[in-house]
Design a protein around this motif. Structure first.
Motif, mmCIF file in Angstrom:
data_model
loop_
_atom_site.group_PDB
_atom_site.id
_atom_site.type_symbol
_atom_site.label_atom_id
_atom_site.label_comp_id
_atom_site.label_asym_id
_atom_site.label_seq_id
_atom_site.Cartn_x
_atom_site.Cartn_y
_atom_site.Cartn_z
ATOM 1 N N VAL A 1 8.311 -10.647 -7.489
ATOM 2 C CA VAL A 1 8.322 -9.293 -6.936
ATOM 3 C C VAL A 1 6.945 -8.657 -7.112
ATOM 4 C CG1 VAL A 1 9.309 -6.975 -7.216
ATOM 5 C CG2 VAL A 1 10.801 -8.991 -7.273
ATOM 6 N N VAL A 2 6.361 -8.832 -8.281
ATOM 7 C CA VAL A 2 5.029 -8.279 -8.545
ATOM 8 C C VAL A 2 4.037 -8.792 -7.505
ATOM 9 C CG1 VAL A 2 3.075 -8.295 -10.159
ATOM 10 C CG2 VAL A 2 5.401 -7.916 -11.007
ATOM 11 N N ARG A 3 4.064 -10.074 -7.232
ATOM 12 C CA ARG A 3 3.111 -10.674 -6.290
ATOM 13 C C ARG A 3 3.280 -10.077 -4.889
ATOM 14 N NH1 ARG A 3 -1.658 -12.101 -5.098
ATOM 15 N NH2 ARG A 3 -1.860 -13.897 -3.764
ATOM 16 N N VAL A 4 4.499 -9.960 -4.413
ATOM 17 C CA VAL A 4 4.746 -9.397 -3.086
ATOM 18 C C VAL A 4 4.249 -7.953 -3.020
ATOM 19 C CG1 VAL A 4 6.558 -8.670 -1.471
ATOM 20 C CG2 VAL A 4 6.679 -10.922 -2.533
ATOM 21 N N LEU A 5 4.553 -7.175 -4.044
ATOM 22 C CA LEU A 5 4.144 -5.772 -4.049
ATOM 23 C C LEU A 5 2.641 -5.608 -4.235
ATOM 24 C CD1 LEU A 5 7.153 -4.207 -5.959
ATOM 25 C CD2 LEU A 5 6.730 -4.244 -3.492
ATOM 26 N N GLN A 6 2.003 -6.527 -4.947
ATOM 27 C CA GLN A 6 0.544 -6.493 -5.050
ATOM 28 C C GLN A 6 -0.084 -6.758 -3.683
ATOM 29 O OE1 GLN A 6 -0.102 -9.473 -8.098
ATOM 30 N NE2 GLN A 6 -0.665 -7.907 -9.609
ATOM 31 N N LEU A 7 0.437 -7.733 -2.978
ATOM 32 C CA LEU A 7 -0.112 -8.084 -1.668
ATOM 33 C C LEU A 7 0.022 -6.945 -0.663
ATOM 34 C CD1 LEU A 7 1.099 -11.784 -1.357
ATOM 35 C CD2 LEU A 7 -1.258 -10.997 -1.627
ATOM 36 N N THR A 8 1.078 -6.169 -0.803
ATOM 37 C CA THR A 8 1.292 -5.052 0.125
ATOM 38 C C THR A 8 0.641 -3.759 -0.360
ATOM 39 O OG1 THR A 8 3.397 -4.495 -0.942
ATOM 40 C CG2 THR A 8 3.486 -5.999 0.966
ATOM 41 N N GLY A 9 0.130 -3.751 -1.575
ATOM 42 C CA GLY A 9 -0.507 -2.553 -2.120
ATOM 43 C C GLY A 9 0.483 -1.512 -2.608
ATOM 44 N N LEU A 10 1.726 -1.911 -2.837
ATOM 45 C CA LEU A 10 2.763 -0.950 -3.215
ATOM 46 C C LEU A 10 3.166 -1.014 -4.686
ATOM 47 C CD1 LEU A 10 5.018 -1.335 -0.071
ATOM 48 C CD2 LEU A 10 3.468 0.552 -0.630
ATOM 49 N N LEU A 11 2.605 -1.926 -5.433
ATOM 50 C CA LEU A 11 3.023 -2.078 -6.824
ATOM 51 C C LEU A 11 2.827 -0.792 -7.619
ATOM 52 C CD1 LEU A 11 4.167 -3.922 -9.005
ATOM 53 C CD2 LEU A 11 1.829 -4.597 -9.541
ATOM 54 N N ASP A 12 1.655 -0.196 -7.544
ATOM 55 C CA ASP A 12 1.390 1.022 -8.314
ATOM 56 C C ASP A 12 2.289 2.173 -7.878
ATOM 57 O OD1 ASP A 12 -0.535 -0.208 -9.840
ATOM 58 O OD2 ASP A 12 -2.197 0.476 -8.589
ATOM 59 N N VAL A 13 2.531 2.282 -6.585
ATOM 60 C CA VAL A 13 3.376 3.363 -6.069
ATOM 61 C C VAL A 13 4.788 3.262 -6.637
ATOM 62 C CG1 VAL A 13 4.466 4.311 -3.984
ATOM 63 C CG2 VAL A 13 2.065 3.632 -3.940
ATOM 64 N N LEU A 14 5.317 2.049 -6.702
ATOM 65 C CA LEU A 14 6.693 1.874 -7.165
ATOM 66 C C LEU A 14 6.802 1.719 -8.679
ATOM 67 C CD1 LEU A 14 7.883 -0.499 -4.322
ATOM 68 C CD2 LEU A 14 8.537 1.886 -4.657
ATOM 69 N N GLN A 15 5.847 1.066 -9.294
ATOM 70 C CA GLN A 15 5.953 0.786 -10.727
ATOM 71 C C GLN A 15 5.590 1.970 -11.598
ATOM 72 O OE1 GLN A 15 3.519 -2.454 -12.208
ATOM 73 N NE2 GLN A 15 5.215 -3.084 -13.511
ATOM 74 N N ASP A 16 4.570 2.697 -11.218
ATOM 75 C CA ASP A 16 4.091 3.777 -12.066
ATOM 76 C C ASP A 16 4.735 5.114 -11.765
ATOM 77 O OD1 ASP A 16 2.424 1.992 -13.325
ATOM 78 O OD2 ASP A 16 0.751 2.402 -11.991
ATOM 79 N N GLY A 17 5.640 5.142 -10.814
ATOM 80 C CA GLY A 17 6.290 6.398 -10.494
ATOM 81 C C GLY A 17 5.393 7.347 -9.742
#
Length: 132
Positions: free
Chosen positions: A88-104
């Motif tokens: 999941v982390v890899r997919v969200l990193q590739l889309t640039g959404l990890l910080d938006v979803l993980q950090d609130g």
């Protein structure tokens, strides 16, 4: 057959954890949005999407996460991703959404403007262009 298990629990701090296990795809993503909408309707002030046991995430699953994020922001509720599995982390990193979803991180309300992560360096130009 796509296997998905969703459980919710409310902690002593008032946070509601939505634990998701299995595959998030076109067949299962609506179950996640329904669960989060029910959680918001019940008055949750913080929603934690626990994705430690998610084994697959496609574009429909990403869309479901963004949809639930927008729904939470519209109700002034914090929604964030916790304990994501490495896939999941890899997919969200590739889309640039990890910080938006993980950090609130909050999203701008879409009152006629394009939604973007808070702190984004450049505004998103959504104007239609005509001609060369």
């Amino acid at each position: 057959m796509n296997d998905l298990t969703i459980t919710t629990s409310t902690g002593s701090t008032g946070s509601t954890r939505v634990r998701i296990a299995g595959e998030i795809d076109i067949a299962t993503a609506p179950h996640i949005t329904d669960t989060v909408h029910d959680t918001l309707a019940a008055g949750a002030r913080e929603v934690l999407l626990d994705m430690a046991d998610v084994t697959f995430l496609d574009s429909t699953g990403i869309g479901a996460q963004l949809h639930t994020k927008h729904a939470a922001v519209d109700q002034d509720v914090t929604l964030r991703l916790v304990d994501p599995n490495p896939r999941v982390v890899r997919v969200l990193q590739l889309t640039g959404l990890l910080d938006v979803l993980q950090d609130g991180a909050a999203l701008h309300a879409s009152s006629g403007s394009s939604a973007q992560p808070v702190g984004s360096a450049e505004p998103v130009d959504t104007a239609k262009r005509s001609g060369p």
